[in-house]
Design a protein around this motif. Structure first.
Motif, mmCIF file in Angstrom:
data_model
loop_
_atom_site.group_PDB
_atom_site.id
_atom_site.type_symbol
_atom_site.label_atom_id
_atom_site.label_comp_id
_atom_site.label_asym_id
_atom_site.label_seq_id
_atom_site.Cartn_x
_atom_site.Cartn_y
_atom_site.Cartn_z
ATOM 1 N N ALA A 117 0.863 -1.174 0.000
ATOM 2 C CA ALA A 117 0.000 0.000 0.000
ATOM 3 C C ALA A 117 0.903 1.229 0.000
ATOM 4 O O ALA A 117 1.918 1.263 0.698
ATOM 5 C CB ALA A 117 -0.892 -0.006 1.237
ATOM 6 N N LEU A 118 0.539 2.216 -0.787
ATOM 7 C CA LEU A 118 1.339 3.437 -0.876
ATOM 8 C C LEU A 118 0.708 4.529 -0.012
ATOM 9 O O LEU A 118 -0.481 4.812 -0.151
ATOM 10 C CB LEU A 118 1.422 3.912 -2.325
ATOM 11 C CG LEU A 118 2.010 2.929 -3.337
ATOM 12 C CD1 LEU A 118 1.983 3.533 -4.732
ATOM 13 C CD2 LEU A 118 3.425 2.552 -2.957
ATOM 14 N N ASP A 119 1.514 5.130 0.864
ATOM 15 C CA ASP A 119 1.024 6.283 1.621
ATOM 16 C C ASP A 119 1.199 7.532 0.753
ATOM 17 O O ASP A 119 1.683 7.447 -0.386
ATOM 18 C CB ASP A 119 1.736 6.412 2.971
ATOM 19 C CG ASP A 119 3.235 6.653 2.846
ATOM 20 O OD1 ASP A 119 3.732 6.830 1.710
ATOM 21 O OD2 ASP A 119 3.915 6.656 3.882
ATOM 22 N N LYS A 120 0.817 8.700 1.258
ATOM 23 C CA LYS A 120 0.862 9.914 0.427
ATOM 24 C C LYS A 120 2.265 10.243 -0.056
ATOM 25 O O LYS A 120 2.450 10.712 -1.179
ATOM 26 C CB LYS A 120 0.243 11.095 1.153
ATOM 27 C CG LYS A 120 0.977 11.542 2.388
ATOM 28 C CD LYS A 120 0.271 12.727 3.039
ATOM 29 C CE LYS A 120 0.858 13.050 4.368
ATOM 30 N NZ LYS A 120 1.877 13.986 4.439
ATOM 31 N N ASP A 121 3.280 9.963 0.780
ATOM 32 C CA ASP A 121 4.658 10.237 0.368
ATOM 33 C C ASP A 121 5.105 9.281 -0.733
ATOM 34 O O ASP A 121 5.790 9.682 -1.670
ATOM 35 C CB ASP A 121 5.605 10.141 1.564
ATOM 36 C CG ASP A 121 5.313 11.205 2.616
ATOM 37 O OD1 ASP A 121 4.926 12.329 2.229
ATOM 38 O OD2 ASP A 121 5.464 10.910 3.812
ATOM 39 N N ALA A 122 4.718 8.024 -0.613
ATOM 40 C CA ALA A 122 5.082 7.041 -1.634
ATOM 41 C C ALA A 122 4.374 7.338 -2.952
ATOM 42 O O ALA A 122 4.947 7.154 -4.031
ATOM 43 C CB ALA A 122 4.740 5.631 -1.158
ATOM 44 N N VAL A 123 3.131 7.806 -2.884
ATOM 45 C CA VAL A 123 2.399 8.180 -4.099
ATOM 46 C C VAL A 123 3.114 9.346 -4.782
ATOM 47 O O VAL A 123 3.316 9.341 -5.999
ATOM 48 C CB VAL A 123 0.932 8.545 -3.780
ATOM 49 C CG1 VAL A 123 0.249 9.166 -4.983
ATOM 50 C CG2 VAL A 123 0.179 7.315 -3.299
ATOM 51 N N ALA A 124 3.530 10.344 -3.993
ATOM 52 C CA ALA A 124 4.247 11.498 -4.550
ATOM 53 C C ALA A 124 5.566 11.056 -5.175
ATOM 54 O O ALA A 124 5.936 11.512 -6.260
ATOM 55 C CB ALA A 124 4.495 12.541 -3.467
ATOM 56 N N TYR A 125 6.282 10.145 -4.501
ATOM 57 C CA TYR A 125 7.542 9.647 -5.043
ATOM 58 C C TYR A 125 7.306 8.877 -6.341
ATOM 59 O O TYR A 125 8.062 9.035 -7.313
ATOM 60 C CB TYR A 125 8.254 8.741 -4.024
ATOM 61 C CG TYR A 125 9.497 8.121 -4.588
ATOM 62 C CD1 TYR A 125 10.655 8.868 -4.758
ATOM 63 C CD2 TYR A 125 9.516 6.798 -4.995
ATOM 64 C CE1 TYR A 125 11.794 8.321 -5.308
ATOM 65 C CE2 TYR A 125 10.651 6.224 -5.550
ATOM 66 C CZ TYR A 125 11.785 6.992 -5.699
ATOM 67 O OH TYR A 125 12.903 6.437 -6.252
ATOM 68 N N ALA A 126 6.258 8.055 -6.393
ATOM 69 C CA ALA A 126 5.961 7.278 -7.600
ATOM 70 C C ALA A 126 5.642 8.208 -8.769
ATOM 71 O O ALA A 126 6.087 7.972 -9.898
ATOM 72 C CB ALA A 126 4.794 6.324 -7.341
ATOM 73 N N GLU A 127 4.900 9.285 -8.511
ATOM 74 C CA GLU A 127 4.596 10.251 -9.565
ATOM 75 C C GLU A 127 5.874 10.934 -10.055
ATOM 76 O O GLU A 127 6.072 11.114 -11.251
ATOM 77 C CB GLU A 127 3.600 11.294 -9.053
ATOM 78 C CG GLU A 127 2.203 10.735 -8.865
ATOM 79 C CD GLU A 127 1.265 11.701 -8.147
ATOM 80 O OE1 GLU A 127 1.702 12.815 -7.757
ATOM 81 O OE2 GLU A 127 0.102 11.327 -7.966
ATOM 82 N N HIS A 128 6.739 11.298 -9.111
ATOM 83 C CA HIS A 128 8.018 11.924 -9.465
ATOM 84 C C HIS A 128 8.873 10.968 -10.306
ATOM 85 O O HIS A 128 9.456 11.363 -11.315
ATOM 86 C CB HIS A 128 8.764 12.330 -8.191
ATOM 87 C CG HIS A 128 10.134 12.866 -8.439
ATOM 88 N ND1 HIS A 128 10.362 14.106 -9.002
ATOM 89 C CD2 HIS A 128 11.362 12.322 -8.227
ATOM 90 C CE1 HIS A 128 11.658 14.294 -9.115
ATOM 91 N NE2 HIS A 128 12.295 13.230 -8.650
ATOM 92 N N ARG A 129 8.922 9.701 -9.899
ATOM 93 C CA ARG A 129 9.700 8.693 -10.628
ATOM 94 C C ARG A 129 9.169 8.532 -12.055
ATOM 95 O O ARG A 129 9.948 8.449 -13.009
ATOM 96 C CB ARG A 129 9.627 7.359 -9.874
ATOM 97 C CG ARG A 129 10.484 6.263 -10.489
ATOM 98 C CD ARG A 129 10.366 4.976 -9.734
ATOM 99 N NE ARG A 129 9.012 4.472 -9.897
ATOM 100 C CZ ARG A 129 8.376 3.713 -9.012
ATOM 101 N NH1 ARG A 129 8.951 3.374 -7.891
ATOM 102 N NH2 ARG A 129 7.155 3.292 -9.235
ATOM 103 N N ARG A 130 7.836 8.521 -12.217
ATOM 104 C CA ARG A 130 7.244 8.407 -13.562
ATOM 105 C C ARG A 130 7.618 9.606 -14.422
ATOM 106 O O ARG A 130 7.941 9.456 -15.599
ATOM 107 C CB ARG A 130 5.719 8.289 -13.465
ATOM 108 C CG ARG A 130 5.250 6.946 -13.000
ATOM 109 C CD ARG A 130 3.775 6.766 -13.269
ATOM 110 N NE ARG A 130 2.918 7.702 -12.558
ATOM 111 C CZ ARG A 130 2.424 7.507 -11.354
ATOM 112 N NH1 ARG A 130 2.690 6.404 -10.705
ATOM 113 N NH2 ARG A 130 1.638 8.402 -10.795
#
Length: 139
Positions: free
Chosen positions: A93-106
């Motif tokens: 499960a992705l928390d808000k920080d992980a979601v932000a990091y995943a968007e940045h990585r994309r």
């Protein structure tokens, strides 16, 4: 409420490209059929494993980011367990920080893919010209 998840699975290396695409389609369709939404997919390709799994030393890695109800994750993982093509998987499960990091990585991957590639400088071996004497050693 939909939560965002990231799942990575490793498929057996003996699959053909068509079989791998069929396995990916099965899981993306399973997510959609259960009210989920695919956020992002990425094929990482054939990679060496850190240690042998089921006597295999490589596998096809595939990442799927999706949003779904928390109860669905158990259903997805049950399907992974039942599929002989899947040798390992991990869903988090992705928390808000992980979601932000995943968007940045994309975004970084997209920028890297669309950036013009620098041409490698061709190194030409200098051939002797006709004016230069060529040493000929005979023993």
């Amino acid at each position: 409420m939909l939560k965002q998840y990231e799942t990575v699975f490793i498929a057996t290396p003996v699959l053909s490209e068509a079989q791998m695409k069929e396995a990916v389609a099965k899981y993306t369709q399973l997510i959609k059929d259960n009210g989920g939404e695919i956020v992002y997919e990425e094929d990482w390709g054939l990679k060496q494993l850190a240690y042998p799994i089921q006597h295999k030393t490589s596998g096809f890695y595939y990442l799927i980011e999706f949003k779904s109800e928390p109860e669905f994750v158990a259903t997805l993982e049950t399907q992974y367990h039942r599929d002989e093509r899947i040798i390992r998987f991990l869903t988090v499960a992705l928390d808000k920080d992980a979601v932000a990091y995943a968007e940045h990585r994309r975004e970084m991957r997209k920028a890297k893919a669309s950036a013009p590639k620098a041409e490698p400088k061709a190194e030409v071996e200098a051939a002797p010209s006709n004016d230069e004497p060529v040493e000929n050693k005979e023993d």
